[in-house]
Design a protein around this motif. Structure first.
Motif, short mmCIF file in Angstrom:
data_model
loop_
_atom_site.label_atom_id
_atom_site.label_comp_id
_atom_site.label_asym_id
_atom_site.label_seq_id
_atom_site.Cartn_x
_atom_site.Cartn_y
_atom_site.Cartn_z
N ALA A 117 -18.77 48.74 -12.29
CA ALA A 117 -18.52 50.05 -12.92
C ALA A 117 -19.34 50.16 -14.20
CB ALA A 117 -17.03 50.19 -13.24
N VAL B 241 -20.49 54.07 -9.56
CA VAL B 241 -19.73 52.84 -9.30
C VAL B 241 -20.16 52.29 -7.94
CG1 VAL B 241 -17.44 51.86 -8.95
CG2 VAL B 241 -17.80 53.62 -10.69
N THR C 79 -13.49 54.14 -8.46
CA THR C 79 -14.47 55.15 -8.08
C THR C 79 -13.87 56.55 -8.01
OG1 THR C 79 -14.01 54.78 -5.75
CG2 THR C 79 -15.77 53.47 -6.74
N SER D 21 -13.68 54.58 -17.95
CA SER D 21 -14.76 53.61 -18.13
C SER D 21 -14.35 52.68 -19.27
CB SER D 21 -16.05 54.35 -18.49
OG SER D 21 -15.93 54.95 -19.78
#
Length: 375
Positions: free
Chosen positions: A154, A162, A203, A228
């Motif tokens: 990621a 991703v 994702t 993130s």
């Protein structure tokens, strides 16, 4: 008989009437009382040593029946006391389970703060390697297939691009600028089926919910439910503030707020690298949720033994499995907690094990050396 003696029964009767007056008990006639007294004295004399006349059968029965009645009352009392004691024991056990869960989570918080964790920079990727097993419905019931080896890369600074591999093969990655359709369906073809929770991982990025906004340093599209690493660094590290934020987001869910809050916390811990202070805060916030209790011995998807804490979510229990010695997180499970829908209590529905967490420079390529998980 003197007049004084004649007055004695009347005086006793008056005293008895005065004593029972407030209970509204009707008084027997004086003559009837004398007859009963004489009958009682005859019965007493028959039971005295040397008496030739045995006690009548009805008295012998009553002598047996009175203790029997007392025994019934005693047994009833024992049953009532046993029920109360069992309830108190269950209540005490539940309270002890909550306390033990809080103690384990406190140890996990301390371990998270002490565990060395890399601090990735923009342009790098967070690598998470895990094993997952999701139950399948068969004629024999729910069965767990062999574990799937899962690898996720990621981007540090954003939710896009991703990369996911399962059993060494690319699972697929969303485009750099996904359309709303592909965003909703996750990786793969736009017309493909929605991914299962075991393959969606980080994702399935979604917009911020319930007023939540991407903080400074985080990319657009980041959110608490699909963050993130840059976004995670902006979250509060105080357990109370973090819990308030998660509850605010969870309020929009279809399930009870704290049920959803627990799910959000477990998702944060599944395929993300959390800064140590944030991981410690997550454990502290989980301990503040009602219903979180120590489950006991459990194993993760890799078969590693540990101790689980969990919280009921309807008929199932979402659980986190920790190493008993180090208190580091090993993995997660979802277990059937009561017989329902043809599934027996104790059936493991899904399970995962975090094997490694690292920071790498290139997506799709594992670290050169094995890296232990940072739990």
């Amino acid at each position: 008989m003197t007049g004084h003696e004649d007055d004695a029964p009347d005086a006793a009767r008056d005293r008895a009437a005065h004593r029972w007056e407030r209970y509204d008990v009707p008084e027997l006639p004086h003559g009837r009382r004398l007859l009963l007294k004489e009958h009682m004295m005859r019965e007493i004399n028959r039971d005295l040593p040397g008496s030739a006349e045995p006690a009548p059968a009805w008295r012998r029965w009553r002598l047996v029946a009175v203790p029997a009645a007392a025994a019934v009352l005693a047994v009833g009392g024992v049953v009532a006391v046993d029920t109360v004691d069992r309830f108190r024991h269950e209540e005490a056990s539940a309270a002890a389970g909550v306390d033990q869960a809080a103690q384990l989570l406190a140890r996990a918080s301390a371990a998270a703060l002490a565990e060395p964790v890399p601090d990735p920079r923009d342009g790098q990727f967070v690598y998470v390697k895990s094993q997952t097993r999701s139950g399948r419905v068969t004629d024999e019931g729910i069965t767990l297939p062999p574990p799937t080896l899962r690898e996720v890369w990621a981007p540090v600074s954003g939710p896009q691009n991703v990369v996911v591999h399962e059993d060494g093969k690319p699972f697929g990655a969303p485009p750099a600028q996904p359309s709303p359709v592909s965003e909703a369906k996750g990786p793969g073809a736009p017309d493909g089926p929605n991914p299962t929770p075991s393959t969606a991982g980080p994702t399935g990025k979604t917009p911020p919910a319930n007023g939540e906004t991407a903080a400074s340093g985080a990319a657009a599209g980041d959110s608490l439910t699909a963050p993130s690493y840059a976004y995670l660094k902006t979250l509060p590290t105080d357990p109370d503030r973090l819990l308030a934020l998660v509850r605010k987001v969870a309020a929009d869910a279809d399930k009870p707020r704290d049920d959803e809050a627990f799910v959000i916390f477990t998702d944060l811990l599944r395929e993300n690298l959390l800064p140590p202070a944030l991981r410690a805060a997550v454990y502290g916030a989980i301990a503040k949720l009602p219903g979180v209790t120590l489950i006991g011995d459990a194993t993760d998807a890799a078969g590693r033994p540990g101790a689980a804490i969990g919280r009921d979510d309807g008929d199932t229990s979402m659980q986190l499995v920790f190493d008993k010695q180090t208190a580091l997180l090993l993995g997660q499970r979802e277990v059937q907690r009561r017989d329902a829908h043809g599934i027996a209590a104790g059936t493991v529905l899904t399970t995962s094990a975090v094997l490694a967490v690292a920071v790498v420079d290139e997506a799709g390529r594992p670290p050169a050396e094995p890296v232990p998980a940072a739990g």
